[in-house]
Design a protein around this motif. Structure first.
Motif, short mmCIF file in Angstrom:
data_model
loop_
_atom_site.label_atom_id
_atom_site.label_comp_id
_atom_site.label_asym_id
_atom_site.label_seq_id
_atom_site.Cartn_x
_atom_site.Cartn_y
_atom_site.Cartn_z
N ASN A 393 65.49 -2.75 57.33
CA ASN A 393 67.04 -1.69 58.22
C ASN A 393 66.32 -0.27 57.88
N LEU A 540 66.91 -8.50 68.92
CA LEU A 540 68.31 -8.31 67.57
C LEU A 540 68.34 -7.44 66.90
N GLN A 541 67.28 -9.16 65.70
CA GLN A 541 67.00 -8.81 64.94
C GLN A 541 66.55 -7.01 64.10
N SER A 543 66.10 -4.49 65.97
CA SER A 543 66.88 -3.31 67.05
C SER A 543 67.46 -2.70 65.79
N LEU A 545 71.09 -0.59 64.56
CA LEU A 545 72.40 -0.43 65.05
C LEU A 545 72.64 1.23 66.22
N GLN A 568 80.35 -2.99 64.05
CA GLN A 568 78.88 -3.61 65.03
C GLN A 568 78.16 -4.05 64.72
N GLN A 569 77.93 -4.34 62.81
CA GLN A 569 76.86 -5.18 62.48
C GLN A 569 77.65 -6.51 63.00
N GLU A 571 79.32 -7.31 65.75
CA GLU A 571 79.22 -7.99 66.87
C GLU A 571 77.58 -8.76 67.33
N GLN A 572 76.95 -7.37 66.27
CA GLN A 572 75.44 -7.94 66.45
C GLN A 572 75.71 -9.47 65.93
N ARG A 573 76.29 -9.48 65.10
CA ARG A 573 75.86 -11.17 64.24
C ARG A 573 76.39 -12.30 65.31
N ARG A 575 75.76 -12.49 68.55
CA ARG A 575 75.15 -12.07 69.07
C ARG A 575 74.00 -13.12 68.73
N ILE A 576 73.69 -12.75 68.00
CA ILE A 576 72.80 -13.95 67.56
C ILE A 576 73.23 -14.89 67.41
#
Length: 815
Positions: A393, A540-541, A543, A545, A568-569, A571-573, A575-576
């Motif tokens: 990260n 995604l992983q 990228s 945020l 945001q985190q 939302e990304q989770r 999507r995965i």
């Protein structure tokens, strides 16, 4: 040096009773075709106890693998697992055990994403459970595109956990690390013969069956193989082959491009960029074994020789702490600083304790590259850390101005860390197994770092329907690297014909084109769509945020700012998770869960059994002291702990020197950063007796025999001649060799090469020509040095390109 605490070793015993290890066998079967491998892992568990057990086994799979199947078989019953969101799957698993049922769970660890955990709940006494796990993975090209490197990870190296100040068990389990385990591994692999010239392994003895028409069958040539090292296969490709591969499924297609050097030169447009080079070298205790610290030193010598003049650089050693060579982020690469760096490298030891990579990375983030400069970071590590996700990260935030070229050293580095660092910063990664030519790997990566990557890539499918590209943003690519691109098709009725052209563009300039000359057969096994889905998940992983503008700076508003980040985190989770479920492949946020219905089941007497992990071959030092001469260890035992490593290195070198008949090295080579007060004269004399009569002078300095002062012998084989020339190159990229050496190299005295120029210039031209012709097989190793030398020669000729080319042509004719 850190050693595994006894709690991780089951007390003083580093082996365990067989009956308490439910895992009995591991079988691996692979099928390799063109750009991908399909791998099946079979694990056999048996309960030899009197009570039901819950078996837990943590094992590695490549992070980029798309795991698509998990099956448990007990007697004649087969339970095919279902993919669910992780928390839901864990709840289902726990509920099933509470209800007296059988339950089977497969998860990917979120912190170290090359770690996977299988749970087998309530395996009844006397019963066997056969677990089947299947995945597909892309194949990596190495050696300038001439070889496929196929890896099956088998062991998880002990990871240093900064929060605990020591070694921790993997994936939040309590699994023990042991020297030997009762379970073993069997391996076989089918390799499609198309474009393959030969197959070899640097990790295990193998046998190859050639009698099949379409594929080679590779097997271990020995039985009872333990899981103490990764399985490595090198698949050598024919030179006459297409650089474009096309594969088609009913709902997806894959195309790969391999740009050549001319493609890259066009894309680079001859733009010169001032580079900063930062070398981060793991000097933790785990680097001592298998000579990993020696590999790091060897790599650094080549790095320093290849750095361009007027670039900027730094060397950061790290372990429990970190120590940069220069206080500022980088300093000018000049002769004075070059000598400081060489001295540091020569004395570099594995003496900095644990493995804490986060802090040196934070220091670099706080000291970004200056405007107009590009920073190249080279990381050499065995990758044994537990906070992989935290490090990745941080590095994603540095990706705009920095690229990381990561090198995994030894038998079992964290592949998730080494690959993740490179991918998240548009860099490159490679793994250097023991007993290989490390400078070849280093040279190839350095060659890539010295040139810009080709970025801003765009693909045009030129098909009559809309194609979704995966990954959505194409990664940078280098010369002779394979770029794999997936297209997802919503219309399965599409018909492919010979008119289809697929084009790759760079900044609106066509870089490459593939025309379909032969319609490939439609594949029905979903390999392409699964790999496409995995590419989208990895994108995604890795990228970063998007940053959230800060509102009020008041302390009482911090919670609101944090809520925005958490949103945001999440939302990304989500999507995965959606991608994972859509393509039915495992992710860090989903799990495979299978439930077995049982009548009148009762799991109250169930006992937890976590399968011990066999420690890798190059981490044996963590569970036992290195074997050394008794008298030597008696002396060393009176010393401080770090010195024992220095003495062990000396003993090891003595053994190798005696066996191979090599000259002994000065003891000062082993002292490194230790001062003379660390070593008593009495102890030094005992060491001298053991080490074949060192001489001790009155100032307490320790010397070897006079052999080291004798005349240096000129090597007699090509590889060592190249290493000799690497060592003799001056800071400015030129060579200053006498006529005798030139005659040994060319068979002609230097006076025959007279061009009214300085001898140093003529000698350097001769060496460059020899490296590019006679020693061309080592060109990857020397690429940076050659380019540096050519540029300096051209400058000394007042940048007269015609004179430069004429001189090279004339001298080459004389050789």
């Amino acid at each position: 040096m850190l050693r595994i605490k006894s709690i991780l070793l089951g007390g003083n015993n580093v082996s365990v009773q067989d009956k308490f290890v439910p895992l009995k066998e591991v079988h691996i079967e692979g099928k390799i075709h063109s750009f991908a491998a399909d791998v099946t892992i079979k694990q056999i568990f048996r309960n030899d106890e009197n009570n039901p057990i819950e078996a837990v086994y943590c094992f590695p799979i490549e992070e980029q693998a798309a795991v698509y199947k998990f099956i448990a078989q007990i007697d004649d019953r087969q339970i095919e697992a279902e993919l669910k969101e992780k928390k839901q799957a864990q709840q289902d698993y726990n509920n099933a055990l509470q209800q007296g049922r059988g339950a089977y769970l497969l998860e990917q660890n979120e912190q170290s994403q090359d770690n996977f955990i299988v749970n087998i709940g309530a395996l009844l006494p006397g019963k066997e459970c056969h677990i089947t796990i299947s995945y597909v993975t892309e194949l990596n090209l190495i050696d300038n595109g001439n070889k496929i490197h196929f890896v099956i990870p088998t062991t998880i190296a002990p990871r240093y956990n900064p929060s605990q100040g020591g070694i921790s068990s993997p994936a939040r389990t309590n699994s023990e690390y042991v020297q030997t385990t009762p379970y073993t591994i069997d391996f076989q692999c089918q390799i499609d013969k198309t474009n393959v010239s030969s197959v070899s392994s640097t990790s295990h003895p193998i046998q190859i069956e050639f009698n099949q028409q379409d594929y080679y069958l590779v097997k271990f040539s020995q039985n009872e193989t333990h899981l103490d090292r990764d399985i490595l296969l090198d698949i050598h490709l024919n030179k006459q082959r297409s650089n474009t591969i096309l594969a088609i499924e009913s709902n997806a297609l894959m195309i790969s491009f391999t740009p050549n050097e001319q493609d890259c030169q066009r894309a680079m447009n001859n733009v010169e960029v001032t580079n900063e080079f930062v070398f981060i070298v793991d000097c933790s205790g785990s680097m001592q074994d298998e000579n990993k610290i020696g590999y790091a030193r060897q790599s650094m010598v080549l790095f320093l020789k290849s750095l361009p003049l007027n670039s900027h650089f730094n060397i950061i050693r790290f372990g429990s702490s970190y120590k940069p060579l220069f206080d500022q982020a980088t300093d000018l690469y000049n002769e004075e600083n070059s000598k400081k760096a060489e001295q540091l490298v020569n004395n570099m030891q594995a003496d900095l304790g644990g493995t804490e990579l986060l802090n040196p990375m934070k220091w670099l983030e706080e000291h970004p590259a200056q405007e107009g400069r590009s920073r190249q970071i080279f990381l050499l590590t065995d990758g044994e850390i537990s906070n992989v996700d935290e490090v990745l990260n941080l590095c994603r935030s540095m990706s705009k101005s920095s690229r990381i070229f990561s090198f995994g050293l030894g038998q079992s580095p964290s592949r998730s860390l080494v690959k993740g660092l490179a991918r998240s910063t548009n860099g490159r990664f490679c793994f250097i197994p023991p007993s290989t030519k490390v400078d070849t790997y280093v040279g190839q990566q350095l060659e890539k770092a010295l040139q810009p990557s080709i970025t801003n890539l765009e693909i045009k499918w030129n098909l009559p329907i809309e194609i979704a590209t995966a990954p959505k943003v194409l990664p940078p690519v280098y010369a002779n690297d394979r770029l794999i691109i997936y297209g997802l098709i919503n219309d399965p009725t599409i018909v492919f014909d010979h008119q289809i052209r697929i084009e790759l563009f760079n900044n609106q300039q066509k870089l490459s084109e593939a025309t379909i000359t032969q319609i490939p057969a439609i594949i029905q096994n979903q390999t392409i769509s699964r790999l496409a889905g995995k590419a989208l998940i990895l994108e995604l992983q890795h990228s970063k945020l998007p940053s959230i503008p800060k509102g009020s700076r008041q302390t009482r508003f911090r919670e609101l700012n944090q809520q925005s980040i958490d949103k945001q985190q999440e939302e990304q989770r989500e999507r995965i998770i959606n991608l994972s479920l859509k393509y039915q492949i495992l992710s860090p946020h989903t799990s495979f869960i299978g439930i077995e219905k049982r009548l009148n089941g009762n799991n109250e007497q169930m006992v937890l059994r976590e399968v011990p992990i066999q420690i890798s071959a190059d981490d044996q030092h963590l569970v036992q002291p290195a074997p050394t001469n008794g008298a030597f260890m008696q002396c060393a035992s009176s010393m401080r702990s770090p010195l024992s490593h220095m003495f062990a290195s000396m003993a090891s070198h003595k053994d190798r020197s005696d066996r191979r008949g090599r000259h002994k090295k000065p003891i000062s080579n082993y002292l490194g950063c230790y001062s003379s007060r660390d070593i008593s004269l009495h102890c030094a004399k005992q060491i001298a007796c053991m080490y074949d009569a060192f001489e001790i002078d009155e100032s307490r300095k320790v010397f070897l025999d006079d052999d080291e002062e004798s005349e240096e012998k000129f090597p007699n084989d090509d590889e060592n001649i190249v290493r000799y020339l690497i060592d003799k190159q001056n800071f400015d990229g030129l060579w200053n060799l006498d006529s005798e050496i030139i005659e040994k190299l060319t068979g002609k005295p230097l006076k025959q090469f007279q061009y009214s120029l300085d001898d140093k210039l003529i000698v350097s031209i001769i060496i460059v020509i020899l490296l590019e012709t006679r020693f061309s097989s080592y060109s990857s190793m020397c690429h940076g040095m050659i380019q540096k030398s050519k540029k300096q020669i051209l400058n000394l000729l007042n940048k007269d390109q015609n004179h430069f080319e004429s001189l090279f042509q004339q001298i080459q004719k004389q050789l």
